[in-house]
Design a protein around this motif. Structure first.
Motif, PDB file in Angstrom:
ATOM      1  N   ARG A 354      -1.737   6.230   7.867  1.00  0.00           N
ATOM      2  CA  ARG A 354      -2.312   5.810   9.149  1.00  0.00           C
ATOM      3  C   ARG A 354      -3.616   6.558   9.355  1.00  0.00           C
ATOM      4  O   ARG A 354      -3.750   7.706   8.944  1.00  0.00           O
ATOM      5  CB  ARG A 354      -1.371   6.123  10.310  1.00  0.00           C
ATOM      6  N   TYR A 355      -4.579   5.930  10.006  1.00  0.00           N
ATOM      7  CA  TYR A 355      -5.890   6.545  10.225  1.00  0.00           C
ATOM      8  C   TYR A 355      -6.178   6.733  11.705  1.00  0.00           C
ATOM      9  O   TYR A 355      -5.791   5.917  12.548  1.00  0.00           O
ATOM     10  CB  TYR A 355      -6.994   5.657   9.640  1.00  0.00           C
ATOM     11  N   PHE A 375     -10.736  -5.160  10.941  1.00  0.00           N
ATOM     12  CA  PHE A 375      -9.366  -4.694  10.696  1.00  0.00           C
ATOM     13  C   PHE A 375      -8.472  -5.860  10.269  1.00  0.00           C
ATOM     14  O   PHE A 375      -7.668  -5.728   9.346  1.00  0.00           O
ATOM     15  CB  PHE A 375      -8.803  -4.042  11.967  1.00  0.00           C
ATOM     16  N   HIS A 378      -8.838  -7.050   6.638  1.00  0.00           N
ATOM     17  CA  HIS A 378      -8.238  -6.162   5.634  1.00  0.00           C
ATOM     18  C   HIS A 378      -6.733  -5.960   5.848  1.00  0.00           C
ATOM     19  O   HIS A 378      -6.116  -5.154   5.138  1.00  0.00           O
ATOM     20  CB  HIS A 378      -8.949  -4.810   5.641  1.00  0.00           C
ATOM     21  N   VAL A 380      -5.102  -4.679   8.399  1.00  0.00           N
ATOM     22  CA  VAL A 380      -4.740  -3.407   9.031  1.00  0.00           C
ATOM     23  C   VAL A 380      -4.486  -3.634  10.514  1.00  0.00           C
ATOM     24  O   VAL A 380      -5.358  -4.157  11.228  1.00  0.00           O
ATOM     25  CB  VAL A 380      -5.860  -2.363   8.843  1.00  0.00           C
ATOM     26  N   THR A 400      -4.528   3.471  13.742  1.00  0.00           N
ATOM     27  CA  THR A 400      -3.928   2.312  13.084  1.00  0.00           C
ATOM     28  C   THR A 400      -2.419   2.475  12.916  1.00  0.00           C
ATOM     29  O   THR A 400      -1.865   3.564  13.061  1.00  0.00           O
ATOM     30  CB  THR A 400      -4.539   2.108  11.683  1.00  0.00           C
ATOM     31  N   ALA A 403      -0.702   1.307   6.712  1.00  0.00           N
ATOM     32  CA  ALA A 403      -1.325   0.318   5.826  1.00  0.00           C
ATOM     33  C   ALA A 403      -1.665   1.025   4.521  1.00  0.00           C
ATOM     34  O   ALA A 403      -1.793   2.258   4.488  1.00  0.00           O
ATOM     35  CB  ALA A 403      -2.588  -0.263   6.469  1.00  0.00           C
ATOM     36  N   ASP A 405      -3.646   2.875   1.819  1.00  0.00           N
ATOM     37  CA  ASP A 405      -4.821   3.717   2.046  1.00  0.00           C
ATOM     38  C   ASP A 405      -6.104   3.029   1.606  1.00  0.00           C
ATOM     39  O   ASP A 405      -7.152   3.186   2.236  1.00  0.00           O
ATOM     40  CB  ASP A 405      -4.663   5.044   1.308  1.00  0.00           C
ATOM     41  N   LEU A 408      -7.321   0.768   4.305  1.00  0.00           N
ATOM     42  CA  LEU A 408      -7.914   1.538   5.403  1.00  0.00           C
ATOM     43  C   LEU A 408      -9.311   2.022   5.037  1.00  0.00           C
ATOM     44  O   LEU A 408     -10.233   1.965   5.847  1.00  0.00           O
ATOM     45  CB  LEU A 408      -7.001   2.714   5.741  1.00  0.00           C
ATOM     46  N   GLN A 409      -9.483   2.490   3.812  1.00  0.00           N
ATOM     47  CA  GLN A 409     -10.801   2.954   3.385  1.00  0.00           C
ATOM     48  C   GLN A 409     -11.806   1.802   3.368  1.00  0.00           C
ATOM     49  O   GLN A 409     -12.963   1.963   3.778  1.00  0.00           O
ATOM     50  CB  GLN A 409     -10.702   3.589   1.995  1.00  0.00           C
ATOM     51  N   THR A 411     -11.696  -0.827   5.192  1.00  0.00           N
ATOM     52  CA  THR A 411     -11.973  -1.158   6.595  1.00  0.00           C
ATOM     53  C   THR A 411     -13.049  -0.242   7.174  1.00  0.00           C
ATOM     54  O   THR A 411     -14.007  -0.695   7.808  1.00  0.00           O
ATOM     55  CB  THR A 411     -10.689  -1.042   7.433  1.00  0.00           C
ATOM     56  N   ARG A 429      -6.400  11.100   8.620  1.00  0.00           N
ATOM     57  CA  ARG A 429      -5.079  10.488   8.578  1.00  0.00           C
ATOM     58  C   ARG A 429      -4.173  11.086   9.649  1.00  0.00           C
ATOM     59  O   ARG A 429      -4.377  12.206  10.096  1.00  0.00           O
ATOM     60  CB  ARG A 429      -4.463  10.647   7.184  1.00  0.00           C
TER      61      ARG A 429
END
Length: 435
Positions: A354-355, A375, A378, A380, A400, A403, A405, A408-409, A411, A429
Motif C-alpha cells: 500500500r502507498y 489510479f 493501473h 489501483v 491506496t 496492489a 508494487d 503502484l510505482q 501509477t 509504503r
C-alpha cells in the motif's frame, strides 16, 4: 545424578571486539557456572585477533594472529565474532567439516552462504548456531526454528536495526532532519563513521534473509531481499505521518504470499513504512529491536529487547555455546537446516503493498478526477484522500488499498507527468492496517 565428563569442552574464539571481549570475560569468570550447566569443564583454548599486541587486557598466552591454525587445533566449538565473508567462510567450513560445532553472529555470511555452512554441518554431524545474528539478545531465531516448527508462520515483520530506529525515533520526537539526527547518532556511538550498512538497509536485508529462511523453510539470500534505506526520509515525511496518526519505521517484512490460484511464494523486503501509532512496533524507540510474528495456530507474537551491544549480544552467543557444548557432552545434535518448502521468492514488483502519496497540485476543478483516472487505469484502488489548500496550490494525500508494487510505482510515475501535478512530494509504503 549423572557424573560430569572429565574431558573439557575446548573453545576457540575468533575475534575479540566489543562482543568478543564480553564473551571472553564470561567464559573465564563464569567457568564453574557454565560447567555446571553443560556437564563438563569449559576451557578457552585460544583467541584469534588481528593484532595481539593491541589487547593487553586479555590473557596473553591465549592470543594468536593465526585464526586458521586455531580452528585446526584440538577444539570442540568455534565461536566466530569477526564478521564479513572471507576469510571467515573458509575457517568455519573447515571447522564444520572436521566435526567442530560453530557459533556465529555473522549475519552477512549466513545471508549469503548459510546453505553451504548448513550442508557442511549436516554432513559431519556438527552443530551450527547463530542466534546472535539477528536482534542481539532477543530470543528470536530459536523460537522460529524450534518452538514454532509445528506451526505455519505467515508473516515476520520487525525493527531489526537499532541505528536506523534511533534516527527515525529521534526525528519523530524532535522534528530534526535526517542529517542532524545522523550526526547525533554518530556522536552517541549508535552509528558507525561509515553508516552505509545501517542507513542503506544492508544490515537489515541480511537479517531479513535469515528470518525468511527460517520462517518459511526456504533458502533466501540477501540478494533476494528488496532493499531501501532511510537516507531519503525527510522531516516533512515525519510530519505527514504524524498528521495521519502514524510514525515512520524501517522494517524487515517477510511474508508467505498465496496467489489466487493457490500457489505460494515468499516475499522478503526492507524499506521505510508508515505504521499507525497504535501498532505494537510504533512504540519501539531508540536503538531497541522488536519483531512481530504471525502464525496460523499461535496467532500474533511479539519479541522485544536490546538488538545490539556487547553484553546483550554476548548473552545470545553464550546461549548458543551452552546448547552446542551440551550436545557435545551428551552426544546429541542441534536442529538441522529446514529448507524443504523451497518456495520461490516473489519479485518486489509482484508483492502486494500500500502507498501513501503526497502531491502538490494545482488548485482548480477536475484535478482529483484526473489523478483518480490514472489510479483506475493501473488497477489501483484508493482508500482515502485528504486535501489542504494553500494559495494557488493544494496539498493532496492519497492512501491506496493493496496492489502489486509495480502497479503502484507505475501509477506514481504517470501522475508525476500530469500538468496539474506540481510535485510528487513523497511516496512511502503503509503497513499495519487492514487493506
Amino acid at each position: 545424578m549423572s557424573e560430569r565428563r572429565e574431558a573439557p569442552v575446548r573453545v576457540a574464539l575468533l575475534g575479540c571486539g566489543t562482543v568478543g571481549s564480553e564473551v571472553t570475560r564470561r567464559l573465564l569468570d563464569d567457568a564453574d557456572e557454565l560447567a555446571a550447566r553443560i556437564g563438563a569443564p569449559v576451557e578457552l583454548a585460544g583467541i584469534a585477533v588481528r593484532r595481539p599486541d593491541k589487547h593487553p587486557d586479555l590473557p596473553q598466552h591465549l592470543l594468536t594472529a593465526d585464526a586458521g591454525e586455531l580452528v585446526e587445533s584440538d577444539v570442540d566449538v568455534v565461536i566466530e565474532l569477526i564478521g564479513g565473508i572471507d576469510p571467515v567462510r573458509g575457517w568455519l567450513l573447515t571447522a564444520l567439516r572436521k566435526g567442530k560445532s560453530v557459533v556465529t553472529g555473522n549475519k552477512a555470511l549466513l545471508a549469503e552462504h548459510g546453505a553451504e555452512l548448513a550442508a557442511a554441518a549436516s554432513e559431519s554431524g556438527a552443530d551450527l548456531y547463530y542466534e546472535a545474528a539477528v536482534a542481539g539478545a532477543i530470543p528470536l531465531l530459536r523460537p522460529l526454528r524450534e518452538s514454532l516448527a509445528g506451526d505455519r508462520i505467515t508473516r515476520v515483520m520487525g525493527i531489526v536495526n537499532g541505528t536506523t530506529n534511533f534516527i527515525l525515533s529521534a526525528m519523530d520526537a524532535t522534528g530534526a532532519s535526517y542529517a542532524e539526527t545522523l550526526d547525533e547518532a554518530t556522536r552517541l556511538g549508535y552509528a558507525e563513521a561509515d553508516p552505509s550498512a545501517d542507513v542503506d538497509g544492508y544490515d537489515a536485508a541480511s537479517k531479513a534473509a535469515i528470518l525468511a529462511s527460517l520462517a518459511f523453510h526456504t533458502r533466501v539470500t540477501a540478494s533476494d531481499v528488496h532493499r531501501e534505506g532511510i537516507r531519503g526520509i525527510s522531516a516533512s515525511d515525519i510530519v505527514a505521518a504524524k498528521r495521519l496518526n502514524r510514525t515512520v519505521k524501517l522494517l524487515a517484512i517477510c511474508e508467505r504470499v498465496v496467489a489466487e490460484d493457490g500457489t505460494e511464494s515468499v516475499s522478503a523486503r526492507v524499506h521505510p513504512v508508515m505504521i499507525p501509532r497504535s501498532h505494537q512496533l510504533a512504540g519501539v524507540g531508540g536503538a531497541f529491536n522488536a519483531v512481530y510474528v504471525e502464525a496460523e495456530a499461535a496467532g500474533q507474537l511479539m519479541f522485544y529487547g536490546q538488538g545490539a551491544g556487547g553484553a546483550p549480544t554476548a548473552s545470545a552467543v553464550l546461549g548458543d555455546f551452552v546448547a552446542a557444548a551440551r550436545n557435545r557432552v551428551a552426544g546429541g545434535r542441534g536442529p538441522r537446516e529446514s529448507a524443504h518448502a523451497a518456495l520461490p521468492v516473489r519479485p518486489m514488483g509482484q508483492t502486494p503493498t500500500r502507498y501513501h502519496i503526497s502531491l502538490d497540485v494545482a488548485d482548480k476543478p477536475g484535478v482529483l478526477a484526473q489523478i483518480a483516472q490514472v489510479f483506475a487505469v493501473h488497477g489501483v484502488s484508493i482508500a482515502a484522500v485528504r486535501q489542504r489548500d494553500k494559495h494557488s496550490t493544494a496539498s493532496l494525500v492519497v492512501v491506496t488499498h493493496l496492489a502489486p508494487d509495480a502497479a503502484l510505482q507505475a501509477t506514481v510515475s504517470e501522475i508525476s507527468k500530469l500538468d496539474v501535478v506540481r510535485e510528487v512530494v513523497s511516496v512511502m509504503r503503509v503497513e499495519g492496517e487492514d487493506s
